[in-house]
Write a protein that holds these residues in place. Structure first.
Motif, mmCIF file in Angstrom:
data_model
loop_
_atom_site.group_PDB
_atom_site.id
_atom_site.type_symbol
_atom_site.label_atom_id
_atom_site.label_comp_id
_atom_site.label_asym_id
_atom_site.label_seq_id
_atom_site.Cartn_x
_atom_site.Cartn_y
_atom_site.Cartn_z
ATOM 1 N N GLN A 1 -14.341 -34.022 29.740
ATOM 2 C CA GLN A 1 -13.332 -35.074 29.598
ATOM 3 C C GLN A 1 -12.552 -34.902 28.294
ATOM 4 N N TYR A 2 -13.252 -34.582 27.207
ATOM 5 C CA TYR A 2 -12.565 -34.381 25.928
ATOM 6 C C TYR A 2 -11.648 -33.158 25.990
ATOM 7 N N TYR A 3 -12.067 -32.150 26.744
ATOM 8 C CA TYR A 3 -11.310 -30.897 26.776
ATOM 9 C C TYR A 3 -10.035 -30.998 27.618
ATOM 10 N N ALA A 4 -9.879 -32.061 28.387
ATOM 11 C CA ALA A 4 -8.726 -32.181 29.289
ATOM 12 C C ALA A 4 -7.407 -32.012 28.541
ATOM 13 N N SER A 5 -7.284 -32.617 27.351
ATOM 14 C CA SER A 5 -6.040 -32.486 26.594
ATOM 15 C C SER A 5 -5.929 -31.114 25.936
ATOM 16 N N CYS A 6 -7.079 -30.484 25.622
ATOM 17 C CA CYS A 6 -7.059 -29.141 25.014
ATOM 18 C C CYS A 6 -6.565 -28.097 26.012
ATOM 19 N N ALA A 7 -6.885 -28.319 27.298
ATOM 20 C CA ALA A 7 -6.576 -27.329 28.332
ATOM 21 C C ALA A 7 -5.087 -27.086 28.472
ATOM 22 N N ASP A 8 -4.267 -28.080 28.137
ATOM 23 C CA ASP A 8 -2.824 -27.906 28.277
ATOM 24 C C ASP A 8 -2.304 -26.777 27.399
ATOM 25 N N CYS A 9 -2.956 -26.514 26.278
ATOM 26 C CA CYS A 9 -2.538 -25.412 25.412
ATOM 27 C C CYS A 9 -3.463 -24.209 25.544
ATOM 28 N N HIS A 10 -4.763 -24.445 25.512
ATOM 29 C CA HIS A 10 -5.730 -23.349 25.454
ATOM 30 C C HIS A 10 -6.142 -22.826 26.825
ATOM 31 N N THR B 1 -7.285 -23.797 31.126
ATOM 32 C CA THR B 1 -8.388 -24.510 31.788
ATOM 33 C C THR B 1 -9.732 -23.824 31.566
ATOM 34 N N SER B 2 -9.730 -22.526 31.323
ATOM 35 C CA SER B 2 -10.967 -21.797 31.035
ATOM 36 C C SER B 2 -11.052 -21.422 29.561
ATOM 37 N N ALA B 3 -10.262 -22.078 28.725
ATOM 38 C CA ALA B 3 -10.240 -21.804 27.282
ATOM 39 C C ALA B 3 -9.902 -20.350 27.005
ATOM 40 N N GLU B 4 -9.076 -19.771 27.890
ATOM 41 C CA GLU B 4 -8.741 -18.353 27.780
ATOM 42 C C GLU B 4 -7.617 -18.097 26.790
ATOM 43 N N GLY B 5 -7.016 -19.170 26.257
ATOM 44 C CA GLY B 5 -5.886 -19.016 25.358
ATOM 45 C C GLY B 5 -4.582 -18.915 26.124
ATOM 46 N N ASN B 6 -3.493 -19.146 25.433
ATOM 47 C CA ASN B 6 -2.181 -19.130 26.074
ATOM 48 C C ASN B 6 -1.155 -18.587 25.083
ATOM 49 N N TYR B 7 -0.646 -17.417 25.399
ATOM 50 C CA TYR B 7 0.331 -16.782 24.514
ATOM 51 C C TYR B 7 1.553 -17.663 24.305
ATOM 52 N N TYR B 8 2.020 -18.321 25.365
ATOM 53 C CA TYR B 8 3.284 -19.044 25.307
ATOM 54 C C TYR B 8 3.171 -20.328 24.496
ATOM 55 N N THR B 9 1.982 -20.913 24.402
ATOM 56 C CA THR B 9 1.797 -22.089 23.552
ATOM 57 C C THR B 9 1.211 -21.722 22.200
ATOM 58 N N ARG B 10 1.057 -20.415 21.941
ATOM 59 C CA ARG B 10 0.519 -19.903 20.682
ATOM 60 C C ARG B 10 -0.907 -20.405 20.441
ATOM 61 N N ALA B 11 -1.651 -20.641 21.518
ATOM 62 C CA ALA B 11 -3.004 -21.165 21.410
ATOM 63 C C ALA B 11 -4.014 -20.038 21.601
ATOM 64 N N PRO B 12 -4.980 -19.873 20.684
ATOM 65 C CA PRO B 12 -5.946 -18.778 20.790
ATOM 66 C C PRO B 12 -7.000 -19.047 21.854
ATOM 67 N N SER C 1 -19.387 -23.210 27.706
ATOM 68 C CA SER C 1 -19.911 -23.059 29.055
ATOM 69 C C SER C 1 -18.907 -22.355 29.963
ATOM 70 N N LEU C 2 -17.671 -22.201 29.442
ATOM 71 C CA LEU C 2 -16.612 -21.582 30.233
ATOM 72 C C LEU C 2 -16.691 -20.065 30.122
ATOM 73 N N GLU C 3 -16.304 -19.395 31.189
ATOM 74 C CA GLU C 3 -16.294 -17.948 31.185
ATOM 75 C C GLU C 3 -14.988 -17.455 30.601
ATOM 76 N N PRO C 4 -15.055 -16.650 29.539
ATOM 77 C CA PRO C 4 -13.797 -16.122 28.977
ATOM 78 C C PRO C 4 -13.093 -15.233 29.952
ATOM 79 N N ASP C 5 -11.772 -15.253 29.891
ATOM 80 C CA ASP C 5 -10.961 -14.416 30.777
ATOM 81 C C ASP C 5 -11.213 -12.956 30.464
ATOM 82 N N SER C 6 -11.493 -12.201 31.495
ATOM 83 C CA SER C 6 -11.804 -10.789 31.284
ATOM 84 C C SER C 6 -10.567 -9.906 31.273
ATOM 85 N N ASP C 7 -9.386 -10.475 31.595
ATOM 86 C CA ASP C 7 -8.169 -9.664 31.637
ATOM 87 C C ASP C 7 -7.717 -9.261 30.250
#
Length: 456
Positions: A372-381, A383-394, A450-456
């Motif tokens: 529930q706490y991570y819901a707002s984090c997912a918009d940048c980082h 849904t799997s905490a894989e990071g997002n180049y376009y939002t500059r989120a690691p 607990s999330l699996e990091p993106d392997s790509d």
């Protein structure tokens, strides 16, 4: 009588609040005095109407209050009164519209000597582009957008090769130089606005909108998105630095051109970076796996632009300068081993070649609450905490959980993200306030790991 007194007090209180209130316009820092004048005229006219209507209403309530000895007259029409009311209303509306029309006419008519800068808005950050020596911005198309080409520039368009790209939400402008600002949005509606400039404009996906202004005062001014654009709208901020022409040109000369970003050597030489990384390996590990005993985070698996930005932050005192950030101070001291920009790019290029493996989980928490706490984090980082180049989120998944806990606490306390040049850190400070207690922080970090990091 109670209603009459209440209305009169409302009018008096409103007028006093207007003149005595500590809230007022930010000091003007552009040529748009016409907009200030238009707003003042609007407030004056609507204020006079507000006072007259309310006082007349109070008078009517008192004058024509109920009495047993009199009866109201029935008068369905009064042409003379209607003519007066229609005429006065028409004059008032014309007085409201006319200044705005004159200001708008000037707002959309750029001067002949205006220079051009493009503003690109995306949830939730800003990017900027200047024309090169040819003075023309290159063509763009959404199909060209990629991590290596966030502006969507056409690689085959010669006019775009010398375009100067600013991979930051901090824009520099020269003082007393008219600037035409062309605006694009990558996803949803945004609105670029600087309160001190009195100028703002909607940014519509699929369109190019524009406005112009002349900065008139040297200083730092906050950029805000003035159009609700999603959950992170409140954190979509940036900064405009207005400076002398020579200082501006010096800053502009340090920004890469589109052609340079297409050159693989622009992002560093991993072979040279390997030798530089040997010093880093003492804390961060030979494979960049991090070391909890040394309080050193895992650096493998992070995006190169994020690595470069953080190393530059340590070099420039944006990170590691706070008196309570002893670990950051150590890292800032180690920047002496990376003497220039090329060294930073080389070592980051080498780190990108290291294999990525998730760190061991040591934090225990409630995963359901953490989600529930991570819901707002997912918009940048992500849904799997894989990071997002376009939002500059690691990427967060797979990071040392002790490091994540420490950074959340640093953001909450202002140890990190308080520097005026750390706009992304400022955004994190706003979001970090959502987890107030130690247990909430642990729940959030336990869920992230607990999330699996993106392997790509």
């Amino acid at each position: 009588m109670i209603i009459v007194i209440a209305i009169v007090l409302l009018v008096v209180g409103t007028v006093l609040f207007h003149f005595l209130s500590p809230w007022t316009f930010t000091p003007l820092a552009s040529n748009w005095t016409a907009i200030d004048s238009t707003i003042s005229i609007t407030i004056l006219i609507t204020g006079i109407v507000f006072i007259l209507v309310n006082l007349f209403m109070a008078y009517a309530i008192y004058k024509f209050r109920y009495r047993k000895d009199r009866k109201a007259d029935y008068e369905p029409e009064n042409k003379k009164l209607e003519i007066w009311l229609t005429g006065i209303t028409a004059v008032g509306i014309a007085a409201l519209l006319a200044p705005g029309l004159f200001a708008w006419s000037s707002f959309i008519s750029k001067p002949d000597d205006a220079q051009t800068v493009e503003v690109l808005g995306k949830q939730w950050h800003w990017l900027y582009r200047f024309p090169g020596d040819d003075g023309v911005l290159g063509a763009t198309d959404p199909r060209f957008v990629s991590p290596d080409n966030p502006f969507g520039l056409d690689p085959q368009d010669p006019a775009g090769q010398d375009d100067i790209l600013v991979f930051s939400n901090i824009l520099h402008l020269p003082v007393d130089q008219p600037m035409e600002m062309k605006m694009r949005a990558m996803d949803v509606l945004h609105n670029f606005g600087v309160p001190q400039f009195r100028a703002k404009m909607d940014m519509v996906p699929g369109m190019v909108t524009s406005m112009w202004l002349t900065p008139t005062r040297i200083g730092n001014f906050e950029v805000v998105c003035m159009q609700l654009c999603g959950m992170g709208h409140h954190a979509m901020r940036g900064r405009v630095v207005v400076q002398e022409q020579d200082d501006f040109q010096q800053w502009l000369d340090h920004q890469p051109t589109f052609a340079e970003t297409l050159d693989e050597h622009h992002w560093g030489n991993p072979e040279n970076g390997e030798a530089l990384y040997q010093t880093c390996a003492g804390c961060h590990g030979t494979a960049g796996e991090g070391n909890p005993a040394m309080n050193a985070p895992k650096v493998s698996g992070l995006g190169q632009q994020y690595l470069i930005r953080q190393l530059e932050y340590y070099r420039d005192g944006v990170r590691g300068a706070h008196e309570d950030d002893s670990l950051g101070q150590q890292m800032a001291g180690m920047m002496a081993t990376l003497p220039d920009e090329q060294a930073i790019r080389d070592v980051s290029a080498y780190i990108m070649t290291l294999p990525d493996q998730p760190a061991e989980n040591t934090i225990v928490g409630d995963l359901r609450r953490g989600e529930q706490y991570y819901a707002s984090c997912a918009d940048c980082h992500g849904t799997s905490a894989e990071g997002n180049y376009y939002t500059r989120a690691p990427r967060l998944a797979g990071q040392l959980d002790s490091y994540l806990v420490r950074q959340i606490e640093n953001f909450k306390s202002g140890v990190r993200g308080a520097h005026e040049s750390d706009q992304y850190g400022m955004q994190m400070r706003l979001f970090a306030q959502r987890v107030q207690t130690e247990q909430q922080v642990n729940d959030l970090v336990a869920y992230i790991n607990s999330l699996e990091p993106d392997s790509d």
